[in-house]
Structure formats: structure tokens, C-alpha cells
Design a protein around this motif. Structure first.
Motif, PDB file in Angstrom:
ATOM      1  N   LEU A  37       0.833  -1.207   0.000  1.00 48.33           N
ATOM      2  CA  LEU A  37       0.000   0.000   0.000  1.00 48.33           C
ATOM      3  C   LEU A  37       0.862   1.248   0.000  1.00 48.33           C
ATOM      4  O   LEU A  37       1.937   1.270   0.610  1.00 48.33           O
ATOM      5  CB  LEU A  37      -0.896   0.038   1.244  1.00 48.33           C
ATOM      6  N   LEU A  38       0.395   2.285  -0.657  1.00 43.36           N
ATOM      7  CA  LEU A  38       0.945   3.632  -0.587  1.00 43.36           C
ATOM      8  C   LEU A  38      -0.263   4.549  -0.555  1.00 43.36           C
ATOM      9  O   LEU A  38      -1.030   4.619  -1.531  1.00 43.36           O
ATOM     10  CB  LEU A  38       1.829   3.965  -1.788  1.00 43.36           C
ATOM     11  N   THR A  39      -0.476   5.237   0.572  1.00 43.25           N
ATOM     12  CA  THR A  39      -1.713   6.000   0.707  1.00 43.25           C
ATOM     13  C   THR A  39      -1.587   7.125   1.729  1.00 43.25           C
ATOM     14  O   THR A  39      -0.784   7.042   2.666  1.00 43.25           O
ATOM     15  CB  THR A  39      -2.876   5.055   1.104  1.00 43.25           C
ATOM     16  N   ASP A  40      -2.382   8.155   1.524  1.00 47.37           N
ATOM     17  CA  ASP A  40      -2.534   9.196   2.540  1.00 47.37           C
ATOM     18  C   ASP A  40      -3.935   9.111   3.156  1.00 47.37           C
ATOM     19  O   ASP A  40      -4.378  10.003   3.853  1.00 47.37           O
ATOM     20  CB  ASP A  40      -2.266  10.588   1.974  1.00 47.37           C
ATOM     21  N   GLY A  52      -2.309 -10.143  11.161  1.00 47.96           N
ATOM     22  CA  GLY A  52      -1.612  -9.294  10.203  1.00 47.96           C
ATOM     23  C   GLY A  52      -0.202  -9.024  10.681  1.00 47.96           C
ATOM     24  O   GLY A  52       0.021  -8.782  11.874  1.00 47.96           O
ATOM     25  N   ILE A  53       0.751  -9.088   9.773  1.00 47.41           N
ATOM     26  CA  ILE A  53       2.125  -8.703  10.077  1.00 47.41           C
ATOM     27  C   ILE A  53       2.661  -7.973   8.855  1.00 47.41           C
ATOM     28  O   ILE A  53       2.432  -8.384   7.723  1.00 47.41           O
ATOM     29  CB  ILE A  53       3.012  -9.913  10.451  1.00 47.41           C
ATOM     30  N   GLY A  54       3.332  -6.861   9.113  1.00 48.00           N
ATOM     31  CA  GLY A  54       3.824  -6.068   7.996  1.00 48.00           C
ATOM     32  C   GLY A  54       4.972  -5.175   8.408  1.00 48.00           C
ATOM     33  O   GLY A  54       5.390  -5.158   9.566  1.00 48.00           O
ATOM     34  N   VAL A  55       5.464  -4.424   7.439  1.00 48.49           N
ATOM     35  CA  VAL A  55       6.567  -3.497   7.682  1.00 48.49           C
ATOM     36  C   VAL A  55       6.289  -2.194   6.941  1.00 48.49           C
ATOM     37  O   VAL A  55       5.820  -2.198   5.804  1.00 48.49           O
ATOM     38  CB  VAL A  55       7.928  -4.115   7.254  1.00 48.49           C
ATOM     39  N   GLY A  73       7.348   4.333  11.483  1.00 50.19           N
ATOM     40  CA  GLY A  73       8.005   4.859  10.296  1.00 50.19           C
ATOM     41  C   GLY A  73       8.728   3.744   9.574  1.00 50.19           C
ATOM     42  O   GLY A  73       8.593   2.566   9.929  1.00 50.19           O
ATOM     43  N   PRO A  74       9.512   4.074   8.543  1.00 51.02           N
ATOM     44  CA  PRO A  74      10.196   3.063   7.738  1.00 51.02           C
ATOM     45  C   PRO A  74      10.983   2.076   8.600  1.00 51.02           C
ATOM     46  O   PRO A  74      11.696   2.471   9.519  1.00 51.02           O
ATOM     47  CB  PRO A  74      11.124   3.882   6.848  1.00 51.02           C
ATOM     48  N   GLY A  75      10.791   0.787   8.312  1.00 49.52           N
ATOM     49  CA  GLY A  75      11.488  -0.260   9.041  1.00 49.52           C
ATOM     50  C   GLY A  75      10.731  -0.790  10.251  1.00 49.52           C
ATOM     51  O   GLY A  75      11.083  -1.838  10.784  1.00 49.52           O
ATOM     52  N   CYS A  76       9.698  -0.094  10.691  1.00 50.42           N
ATOM     53  CA  CYS A  76       8.908  -0.549  11.841  1.00 50.42           C
ATOM     54  C   CYS A  76       8.028  -1.730  11.434  1.00 50.42           C
ATOM     55  O   CYS A  76       7.434  -1.730  10.367  1.00 50.42           O
ATOM     56  CB  CYS A  76       8.021   0.568  12.381  1.00 50.42           C
ATOM     57  N   VAL A  77       7.962  -2.721  12.316  1.00 51.89           N
ATOM     58  CA  VAL A  77       7.111  -3.885  12.101  1.00 51.89           C
ATOM     59  C   VAL A  77       5.765  -3.624  12.758  1.00 51.89           C
ATOM     60  O   VAL A  77       5.700  -3.125  13.879  1.00 51.89           O
ATOM     61  CB  VAL A  77       7.761  -5.158  12.684  1.00 51.89           C
ATOM     62  N   MET A  78       4.693  -3.960  12.041  1.00 55.64           N
ATOM     63  CA  MET A  78       3.334  -3.782  12.553  1.00 55.64           C
ATOM     64  C   MET A  78       2.678  -5.149  12.653  1.00 55.64           C
ATOM     65  O   MET A  78       2.868  -5.992  11.769  1.00 55.64           O
ATOM     66  CB  MET A  78       2.517  -2.901  11.604  1.00 55.64           C
ATOM     67  N   ARG A  99       3.909  -2.947   3.600  1.00 59.88           N
ATOM     68  CA  ARG A  99       3.597  -4.249   3.035  1.00 59.88           C
ATOM     69  C   ARG A  99       3.027  -5.109   4.144  1.00 59.88           C
ATOM     70  O   ARG A  99       3.543  -5.111   5.253  1.00 59.88           O
ATOM     71  CB  ARG A  99       4.847  -4.907   2.457  1.00 59.88           C
ATOM     72  N   MET A 100       1.940  -5.815   3.845  1.00 60.36           N
ATOM     73  CA  MET A 100       1.248  -6.612   4.856  1.00 60.36           C
ATOM     74  C   MET A 100       0.983  -8.028   4.375  1.00 60.36           C
ATOM     75  O   MET A 100       0.719  -8.246   3.195  1.00 60.36           O
ATOM     76  CB  MET A 100      -0.113  -5.991   5.226  1.00 60.36           C
TER      77      MET A 100
END
Length: 108
Positions: A37-40, A52-55, A73-78, A99-100
Motif C-alpha cells: 500500500l501507498l496511501t494518505d 496481520g504482520i507487515g513493515v 516509520g520506515p522499518g517498523c514492524v506492525m 507491506r502486509m
């Protein structure tokens, strides 16, 4: 108006078209979803059926979940658990990317 068109207010350009791109990726694993995803976009509170797991890949996000407010922010894992309420909003009004993978509970 096309996303590449801009309007000037004073000397600063202002983008009037929001950014929201979602790319679904194919998976050979039944029930697994993978996306970029790329979104505002500001996502209201919602939940997912699976884990769900993503970065984060770019930009920044502020989100609320059972943990309270979190900034990433960039590099953080969610991560998100099935049924966990959460939301998400861009930091500074700029698009953020991540990415998820969403995995059905039965898979784990």
C-alpha cells in the motif's frame, strides 16, 4: 483533475488529488492475503479476520489499537490480532507505504 496536476496557493504547490494505491499479490497459500500500500488515506477504526504482520516502507503513520496510540516509520514492524480494533492516519499528511500479510487463524 489528474493526480499530476497541481494548484498554486501563494508560492507553494498544493496537490489536490489524494494518493491511494493498493496492490494485491498472489499467494499459493489458501486464505493468505499479501498486499503493498501507498496511501494518505485515514482509515477509520476497523478489524481484520486474520493475523496481520507487515513493515512500513516509507513515510509515517499514527494508529490506535488496544495498546493505545503508536507512531511508526520506515522499518517498523506492525502486527494485528484477529478482531483487534485499530485505525491509521498518515503523519504530516504525507503518503505512507507498507507491506502486509494477513494470515487466517487456522493456518497458524
Amino acid at each position: 483533475m489528474l493526480s499530476s496536476e497541481r494548484k498554486r496557493i501563494g508560492s507553494a504547490p498544493l496537490t489536490l488529488t489524494p494518493t491511494h494505491r493498493v496492490e494485491q499479490h498472489r499467494s499459493a497459500v489458501a486464505g493468505m492475503e499479501a498486499m503493498t500500500l501507498l496511501t494518505d488515506h485515514h482509515f477509520p477504526r476497523h478489524a481484520h479476520d486474520g493475523f496481520g504482520i507487515g513493515v512500513m516502507t516509507s513515510g509515517g503513520q499514527r494508529s490506535w489499537s488496544g495498546l493505545g496510540f503508536v507512531e511508526s516509520g520506515p522499518g517498523c514492524v506492525m502486527t494485528v490480532n484477529p478482531g483487534e480494533m485499530h485505525d491509521g492516519a498518515p503523519l504530516g499528511g504525507q503518503p505512507r507505504g507498507w507491506r502486509m500479510l494477513y494470515l487466517p487463524p487456522a493456518l497458524l
